[in-house]
Design a protein around this motif. Structure first.
Motif: not given
Ligand SMILES: CC(=O)C(=O)O
Ligand SMILES: CC(=O)N[C@H](C=O)[C@@H](O)[C@H](O)[C@H](O)CO
Length: 302
Positions: A43-45, A48-51, A138-140, A210-213
């Motif tokens: 999980v990527f906590v 973006t999705t986590g605001e 790095y989060y591009h 893959a990481v995605g909302s």
């Molecule tokens: C969906 C995703 O990659 C994020 O929440 O950062």
């Protein structure tokens, strides 16, 4: 996040829709849902999705800690620690070590933006130096940060600055840039693709994962897409990718954004994840219901 309760549901009702607090109680059930129903392994906590950039540093710490505690052994946890302030990012990076996160990720700050790859690399190095033991990504995500420095320029020579560098969460659409990242990197680095609607193209270019909302409710189907790709069954991989595109195309007609996505997550999973925080607007229930209906038409449980 959950609506604050305990007020009279009169004219205050609408106001309540916008007064959100983080709700830690749903994280345990959320982990069970992701692992058992979706087959999600990491999980990527606080991304973006986590605001994350709409949360205070204190809130981000509470959330990251709860995820690490509850995930314990069930999931790998990557915590995004990027902030507009280097100091805040370092504080969150240090905290990620304390809570035993598996890795950290950092996006480019985007109020005062780095103008060059060099400036961005120095910034990332300073964050990593606060957590020198933690694998670093790095989060591009140029569409959101507006920092259009190619990822290949960011990772060139980065190992000398960040010995724990481990890869990129690549949420850009420039597939040549992704390809050049992959072809110039040591094999142990990971490139996690983050544009759900074209994951298959990312895999073809060499993405490792893959990481995605949308994987909150499509994790299991996307695992099947990846498995089909790995077996060279492109027909099957495309079939799943095209269904995902059909769902997102449909959702785009309702102005698909974080608020809509969050409501679809609620409706599909049955979890009570609450509305988004301003300035993201909550999704009108009728919109989310239409998208959820489409979801159930396109995807059976797997
Ligand atoms: C969906 C995703 O990659 C994020 O929440 O950062
Ligand atoms: C901008 C944004 O939210 N990107 C997400 C992750 O990086 C994606 O998962 C998208 O939400 C997804 O590809 C739908 O457009």
């Amino acid at each position: 996040k959950q609506v604050v309760t305990g007020r009279k549901p009169t004219s205050a009702q609408l106001h309540l829709m916008f007064t959100t607090e983080v709700n830690l109680s749903q994280i345990g059930p959320y982990i069970d849902y992701l692992t058992k129903k979706q087959g999600v392994k990491s999980v990527f906590v606080n991304g973006t999705t986590g605001e994350s950039l709409s949360l205070s540093v204190a809130e981000r710490k509470m959330l990251a800690k709860e995820w690490c505690e509850k995930a314990n052994g069930k999931m790998e946890v990557i915590v995004h620690v990027g902030c507009m302030s280097l100091k805040d990012s370092q504080e969150l990076a240090k905290h990620a070590v304390e809570i035993k996160a598996d890795a950290i990720a950092v996006m480019a700050p985007f109020f005062l933006k780095p103008k060059t790859a060099e400036a961005l690399k120095l910034y990332l190095q300073e964050v990593s130096s606060a957590a020198p033991v933690l694998p670093f990504y790095y989060y591009h995500i140029p569409a959101i940060t507006g920092v259009h420095v190619p990822a290949r320029d960011v990772i060139a020579g980065i190992q000398e600055l960040i010995p724990v560098f481990r890869g990129v969460k690549f949420s850009g659409t420039d597939l040549m840039d992704l390809g050049q990242c992959v072809s110039s990197s040591p094999p142990q680095w990971s490139f996690l693709y983050g544009v759900d609607e074209q994951l298959l193209a990312g895999l073809a270019m060499g993405a490792d994962g893959a990481v995605g909302s949308t994987y909150n409710y499509l994790g299991c189907h996307v695992n099947k897409l990846i498995a089909a790709f790995e077996k060279h069954d492109l027909d099957q991989a495309r079939k799943i990718q095209f269904k995902l595109q059909e769902l997102l195309g449909f959702a785009t007609n309702f102005g698909f954004d974080l608020g809509v996505n969050k409501q679809v997550m609620n409706d599909v999973s049955g979890l009570l994840l609450g509305p988004p925080r301003l300035p993201v607007m909550p999704c009108p229930p009728t919109h989310a219901q239409a998208i959820a209906k489409k979801y159930f038409e396109l995807f059976t449980e797997c």
